[in-house]
Design a protein around this motif. Structure first.
Motif, mmCIF file in Angstrom:
data_model
loop_
_atom_site.group_PDB
_atom_site.id
_atom_site.type_symbol
_atom_site.label_atom_id
_atom_site.label_comp_id
_atom_site.label_asym_id
_atom_site.label_seq_id
_atom_site.Cartn_x
_atom_site.Cartn_y
_atom_site.Cartn_z
ATOM 1 N N ASP A 255 44.961 35.865 27.984
ATOM 2 C CA ASP A 255 44.682 34.487 27.606
ATOM 3 C C ASP A 255 43.831 33.846 28.695
ATOM 4 O OD1 ASP A 255 46.363 33.561 29.662
ATOM 5 O OD2 ASP A 255 48.092 33.413 28.354
ATOM 6 N N LEU A 256 43.409 32.623 28.461
ATOM 7 C CA LEU A 256 42.445 32.006 29.372
ATOM 8 C C LEU A 256 42.998 31.850 30.782
ATOM 9 C CD1 LEU A 256 40.842 29.284 27.062
ATOM 10 C CD2 LEU A 256 39.974 31.551 27.649
ATOM 11 N N LYS A 257 44.274 31.454 30.887
ATOM 12 C CA LYS A 257 44.810 31.243 32.234
ATOM 13 C C LYS A 257 44.982 32.573 32.962
ATOM 14 C CE LYS A 257 49.805 31.106 31.221
ATOM 15 N NZ LYS A 257 49.713 31.521 29.800
ATOM 16 N N LEU A 258 45.336 33.638 32.234
ATOM 17 C CA LEU A 258 45.482 34.943 32.866
ATOM 18 C C LEU A 258 44.130 35.500 33.296
ATOM 19 C CD1 LEU A 258 48.198 36.810 30.784
ATOM 20 C CD2 LEU A 258 48.286 36.196 33.195
ATOM 21 N N ILE A 259 43.116 35.307 32.463
ATOM 22 C CA ILE A 259 41.775 35.758 32.844
ATOM 23 C C ILE A 259 41.326 35.062 34.129
ATOM 24 C CG2 ILE A 259 39.348 35.708 32.152
ATOM 25 C CD1 ILE A 259 40.309 36.108 29.265
ATOM 26 N N ALA A 260 41.593 33.765 34.217
ATOM 27 C CA ALA A 260 41.230 33.032 35.433
ATOM 28 C C ALA A 260 42.026 33.525 36.634
ATOM 29 C CB ALA A 260 41.455 31.537 35.219
ATOM 30 N N LEU A 261 43.331 33.757 36.441
ATOM 31 C CA LEU A 261 44.163 34.249 37.537
ATOM 32 C C LEU A 261 43.731 35.640 37.991
ATOM 33 C CD1 LEU A 261 47.713 33.095 36.336
ATOM 34 C CD2 LEU A 261 46.531 32.334 38.407
ATOM 35 N N GLN A 262 43.421 36.512 37.042
ATOM 36 C CA GLN A 262 42.996 37.861 37.390
ATOM 37 C C GLN A 262 41.662 37.844 38.123
ATOM 38 O OE1 GLN A 262 43.005 40.179 33.790
ATOM 39 N NE2 GLN A 262 45.213 40.012 33.506
ATOM 40 N N ALA A 263 40.736 37.014 37.662
ATOM 41 C CA ALA A 263 39.440 36.934 38.333
ATOM 42 C C ALA A 263 39.592 36.411 39.755
ATOM 43 C CB ALA A 263 38.490 36.044 37.531
ATOM 44 N N GLY A 264 40.478 35.429 39.938
ATOM 45 C CA GLY A 264 40.675 34.875 41.268
ATOM 46 C C GLY A 264 41.413 35.804 42.211
ATOM 47 N N THR A 265 42.277 36.663 41.648
ATOM 48 C CA THR A 265 43.090 37.545 42.480
ATOM 49 C C THR A 265 42.442 38.904 42.702
ATOM 50 O OG1 THR A 265 45.091 36.471 41.645
ATOM 51 C CG2 THR A 265 45.371 38.612 42.727
ATOM 52 N N PHE A 266 41.919 39.500 41.639
ATOM 53 C CA PHE A 266 41.396 40.867 41.712
ATOM 54 C C PHE A 266 39.880 40.945 41.663
ATOM 55 C CE2 PHE A 266 45.557 41.437 39.398
ATOM 56 C CZ PHE A 266 46.249 41.892 40.509
ATOM 57 N N GLY A 267 39.215 39.847 41.353
ATOM 58 C CA GLY A 267 37.759 39.855 41.299
ATOM 59 C C GLY A 267 37.213 39.938 39.880
ATOM 60 N N ARG A 268 35.979 39.516 39.731
ATOM 61 C CA ARG A 268 35.360 39.477 38.405
ATOM 62 C C ARG A 268 35.057 40.867 37.873
ATOM 63 N NH1 ARG A 268 30.999 34.468 39.039
ATOM 64 N NH2 ARG A 268 32.536 32.837 39.502
ATOM 65 N N ALA A 269 34.714 41.807 38.764
ATOM 66 C CA ALA A 269 34.401 43.163 38.301
ATOM 67 C C ALA A 269 35.608 43.770 37.585
ATOM 68 C CB ALA A 269 33.975 44.032 39.475
ATOM 69 N N PHE A 270 36.787 43.534 38.121
ATOM 70 C CA PHE A 270 38.005 44.029 37.475
ATOM 71 C C PHE A 270 38.245 43.302 36.159
ATOM 72 C CE2 PHE A 270 42.462 42.988 36.666
ATOM 73 C CZ PHE A 270 42.989 44.249 36.441
ATOM 74 N N THR A 271 38.168 42.000 36.161
ATOM 75 C CA THR A 271 38.515 41.208 34.984
ATOM 76 C C THR A 271 37.573 41.491 33.825
ATOM 77 O OG1 THR A 271 39.325 39.479 36.473
ATOM 78 C CG2 THR A 271 39.003 38.870 34.176
ATOM 79 N N ARG A 272 36.285 41.684 34.114
ATOM 80 C CA ARG A 272 35.308 41.969 33.046
ATOM 81 C C ARG A 272 35.650 43.249 32.299
ATOM 82 N NH1 ARG A 272 31.239 40.649 36.874
ATOM 83 N NH2 ARG A 272 30.826 42.878 37.117
ATOM 84 N N ARG A 273 36.347 44.158 32.947
ATOM 85 C CA ARG A 273 36.685 45.428 32.311
ATOM 86 C C ARG A 273 38.113 45.444 31.778
ATOM 87 N NH1 ARG A 273 33.164 46.048 36.460
ATOM 88 N NH2 ARG A 273 31.436 47.505 36.153
ATOM 89 N N PHE A 274 39.027 44.883 32.537
ATOM 90 C CA PHE A 274 40.437 45.003 32.170
ATOM 91 C C PHE A 274 40.820 44.080 31.020
ATOM 92 C CE2 PHE A 274 45.057 44.390 32.885
ATOM 93 C CZ PHE A 274 45.441 45.726 32.809
ATOM 94 N N ALA A 275 40.297 42.867 30.995
ATOM 95 C CA ALA A 275 40.657 41.938 29.918
ATOM 96 C C ALA A 275 40.200 42.429 28.544
ATOM 97 C CB ALA A 275 40.104 40.546 30.224
ATOM 98 N N PRO A 276 38.931 42.871 28.371
ATOM 99 C CA PRO A 276 38.545 43.411 27.060
ATOM 100 C C PRO A 276 39.327 44.665 26.681
ATOM 101 C CG PRO A 276 36.603 42.847 28.344
ATOM 102 C CD PRO A 276 37.766 42.759 29.273
ATOM 103 N N LEU A 277 39.616 45.532 27.657
ATOM 104 C CA LEU A 277 40.411 46.717 27.378
ATOM 105 C C LEU A 277 41.782 46.341 26.854
ATOM 106 C CD1 LEU A 277 41.166 49.759 27.596
ATOM 107 C CD2 LEU A 277 41.777 49.304 30.000
#
Length: 306
Positions: free
Chosen positions: A267-289
Motif C-alpha cells: 500500500d502507499l504507506k508501506l511503499i513510502a516506508l520501504q523506499a525510506g528504509t531500504f532505498g528506491r532500487a529495492f522498492t521499485r522491484r519488491f513492491a510490483p513483485l
C-alpha cells in the motif's frame, strides 16, 4: 455575535441536508467500521510494541535455520505467532537484517507478520462471521505470498538492490519506556489510516452508484483488480481492513480476499516506508513483485477456498 450568526445560519441551511438518508447511511457505515475495528487495532499495536521492546534481538538468529531456503518459510510462519502491524514490519525487518538474518527471510517476515498474525485473523473472523473460510483463505494466501516472495528474492535478488542495514544504536531508555513510545507512535499512525479507510469505505458506499458497483463486481477479473488497487490506495491497517472489506458487499469473496491479501503487503504507506528504509532500487522491484504475487495467489486461493 458572528459565531452565533454562523451557528444560526447553519441550523437552518444545513439541518435539512444533515438528515438526508444518504448522509445517515454514510455516518452509519463510518461509525460501524471504526467501532468494530478499534479494539483490534489497539490490541494489535500493543502486542507489536511489546514484541519490539521485550523480545531480545538474539532470539531471531537462534530461531531461524541457517539455510536461506529453509529460513524463509520459518520466518513467514513466525508472523503467525508474533503479531505486528504493517507500520512496524518495515523497521522490524530492517533490524533483523542488521542482526544477521538473511534478507529473504526478513522480507518473508515483513510480509507475513501484519497479514496472518492472531489479531488479524480474529478480526477477520469477527468481520466475516458467516464465512469462516475467509479466515483460512486469508491465512493460506498471505503466507504463500510471503514465502514465494522470499524465495524469489533469494534466487533473483541482488545485494546492490538491498544494502545491508546498519545495526541501530541501542536506545538509552528502559524497556517500559520503549514499549510506551512504540505503542504511542504506532497507534497514532495506524489510527489515522483507520479513519481514512473508514471515510473512504463510507464514501464509496454512498457516492458510487449501485448499478456501477454491481457491473464491476460481476466481472471476476475486474472486481479483483479493482479491490486490489483500492487496497493499495486506502492503506488501511491490517487489524482493521477486514471490516472495510466486509462492508463492500457488492464484491465477490475472491475480490474481498484480494483486498485483504494486498493491503497489508503493498500500500502507499508501506511503499513510502520501504523506499525510506531500504532505498528506491529495492522498492521499485519488491513492491510490483509482491503485488503481482498477491493478486495471482488470491485468484487461486479464492477458487480453492471460496
Amino acid at each position: 455575535m458572528g459565531l452565533v450568526a454562523l451557528l444560526a445560519a447553519g441550523r437552518f441551511l444545513l439541518a435539512p441536508h444533515l438528515t438526508s438518508p444518504a448522509l445517515q447511511t454514510w455516518a452509519t457505515v463510518f461509525v460501524a467500521v471504526c467501532v468494530q475495528a478499534l479494539p483490534f487495532l489497539v490490541f494489535g499495536v500493543a502486542l507489536s510494541a511489546a514484541i519490539t521492546a521485550f523480545v531480545p534481538a538474539s532470539f531471531w538468529t537462534r530461531a531461524l535455520p541457517r539455510r536461506t531456503w529453509a529460513a524463509v518459510p520459518v520466518a513467514g510462519v513466525a508472523g503467525a505467532v508474533l503479531p505486528g502491524c504493517e507500520c512496524a514490519s518495515v523497521p522490524v525487518a530492517s533490524g533483523l537484517m542488521a542482526r544477521g538474518v538473511p534478507a529473504p527471510a526478513a522480507l518473508a517476515f515483513l510480509l507475513a507478520s501484519p497479514a496472518i498474525n492472531p489479531v488479524v485473523l480474529v478480526a477477520t473472523a469477527v468481520a466475516f462471521p458467516d464465512d469462516p473460510a475467509m479466515v483460512a483463505a486469508r491465512f493460506a494466501a498471505s503466507l504463500a505470498v510471503a514465502v514465494l516472495a522470499g524465495w524469489i528474492w533469494a534466487r533473483f535478488g541482488r545485494a546492490a538492490w538491498l544494502p545491508a542495514p546498519r545495526r541501530p544504536a541501542e536506545a538509552g531508555h528502559g524497556k517500559v519506556a520503549a514499549f510506551l513510545d512504540t505503542m504511542r507512535h504506532d497507534l497514532l499512525h495506524a489510527g489515522g489510516f483507520l479513519v481514512v479507510g473508514a471515510l473512504a469505505a463510507a464514501t464509496l458506499n454512498v457516492l458510487i452508484p449501485r448499478d456501477w458497483l454491481t457491473a464491476v463486481a460481476g466481472v471476476p477479473v475486474v472486481s479483483v483488480l479493482v479491490l486490489a488497487l483500492l487496497a493499495v490506495l486506502l492503506s488501511i491497517c491490517s487489524e482493521a481492513d477486514a471490516f472495510v472489506a466486509a462492508s463492500l458487499t457488492a464484491f465477490s469473496p475472491t475480490a474481498k480476499l484480494a483486498f485483504l491479501v494486498v493491503g497489508p503487503m503493498v500500500d502507499l504507506k508501506l511503499i513510502a516506508l520501504q523506499a525510506g528504509t531500504f532505498g528506491r532500487a529495492f522498492t521499485r522491484r519488491f513492491a510490483p513483485l509482491t503485488l503481482a504475487l498477491a493478486i495471482g495467489v488470491s485468484f487461486v486461493t479464492g477458487w480453492v477456498f471460496l
